[in-house]
Design an enzyme around this catalytic site. Structure first.
Site, PDB file in Angstrom:
ATOM      1  N   GLY A 118      52.050  18.272  51.006  1.00  0.00           N
ATOM      2  CA  GLY A 118      52.486  18.075  50.019  1.00  0.00           C
ATOM      3  C   GLY A 118      53.895  18.825  49.992  1.00  0.00           C
ATOM      4  CG  LEU A 171      52.105  13.701  52.732  1.00  0.00           C
ATOM      5  CD1 LEU A 171      53.422  13.176  53.602  1.00  0.00           C
ATOM      6  CD2 LEU A 171      52.078  13.634  51.075  1.00  0.00           C
ATOM      7  CG  ASP A 172      51.246  17.463  54.467  1.00  0.00           C
ATOM      8  OD1 ASP A 172      52.557  17.057  55.862  1.00  0.00           O
ATOM      9  OD2 ASP A 172      51.568  17.347  53.701  1.00  0.00           O
ATOM     10  CB  ALA A 173      45.095  13.694  56.516  1.00  0.00           C
TER      11      ALA A 173
END
Length: 295
Positions: free
Chosen positions: A212, A238-240
């Protein structure tokens, strides 16, 4: 005296493949290539014992193939069918790859990629840069690259038309890579799906730590001794997305957030450039949430 190799000598047909592991895969592929006199100049293999999948990347010297890549794809389809469920691609390094970059205000990753492209270090043409702020237009246009400014409303609920404009601008170039070079907007799920396997992000943290916003501030508050950056494919989570490349740099107790940001920018540049290059060269195979990278 021997002469330097010509550009045509460097041209490769690159095959990447993933399939359920079984005996005879390598023999089947190499025999197929040998039958038409093809010369394999680079080869990588990996067998994943956890998933039972086999992965390979084969670079074939194009001048040893007596037909074009379209016919090569057609012929290899029969081999892939015999292997069962297989995911594979063939690309020609003689065909210049295309990239479109998405940016906000931070220009360090953009400047690095523009410089690498201009010097021939990046195996792609940067077709356009799209920013939700106009700040990086001058830097972009100084490299002879078109800059598009697409303003984004402050209210996230009203950003749909802006994302649609970005999508149309990107798709007009049919790029092999859509690079979020510190683009500080979260792509909606439909765009993540539309650009799946092509959208690449640089996150200023060693994921999965500090996902994040404001990861350097999170790292400072936690008192970590290593900070890093992660280049990964973009997914709706998100960001995965599957990780392509990561690296870290050591910090100490005397470093404040601004020091971490300054040092982190160095590692962000390098990690994004590596990850993008490997993607463009067909060195990254995605399987689920993981990647195999033949670097």
């Amino acid at each position: 005296m021997s002469s330097a190799p010509s550009a045509s000598d460097d041209r490769r047909f690159v095959l990447t493949l993933g399939c359920q592991d079984r005996p005879g895969i390598i023999a089947g592929i190499t025999s197929f290539i040998a039958d038409f006199g093809g010369s394999i100049v680079e080869a990588g293999y990996h067998s994943d014992t956890e998933t039972g999948w086999f992965f390979t990347r084969q670079a074939i010297k194009a001048s040893t193939v007596p037909f074009g890549i379209a016919e090569l794809r057609e012929r290899f389809t029969e081999v892939a069918t015999r292997l069962g469920t297989a995911e594979w691609q063939l690309h020609d390094t003689g065909e210049r790859r295309r990239a479109v970059l998405l940016v906000s205000k931070d220009g360090h990753c953009l400047h690095d990629l523009l410089g690498r492209a201009a010097s021939g270090e990046l195996p792609a043409t940067i077709e356009a840069v799209i920013g939700n702020h106009p700040d990086l237009a001058g830097m972009t246009e100084a490299h002879g690259v078109k800059f598009h400014h697409v303003p984004f409303p402050k209210d996230p609920a009203e950003r749909g038309p802006a994302f649609e404009e970005v999508r149309n601008l990107v798709d007009a170039h049919d790029p092999h890579a859509v690079v979020l070079a510190r683009f500080m907007q979260v792509l909606p799920p439909e765009l993540c799906e539309h650009w799946a396997g092509r959208a690449i992000n640089i996150h200023h943290s060693f994921l999965p730590s500090f996902v994040g916003a404001r990861p350097y501030h999170q790292a400072f508050a936690r008192g970590v001794k290593l900070i890093g950056a992660t280049c990964h494919y973009v997914t709706a989570e998100l960001d995965a997305g599957p990780i392509i490349e990561q690296d870290v740099i050591r910090i100490d107790h005397a470093d404040e957030v601004r020091d971490m940001v300054r040092q982190g920018r160095d590692i962000e540049r390098v990690v994004l450039a590596r990850g993008l290059r490997w993607h463009l060269e067909g060195r990254v195979l995605v399987h689920g949430r993981r990647t195999v990278v033949f670097n």
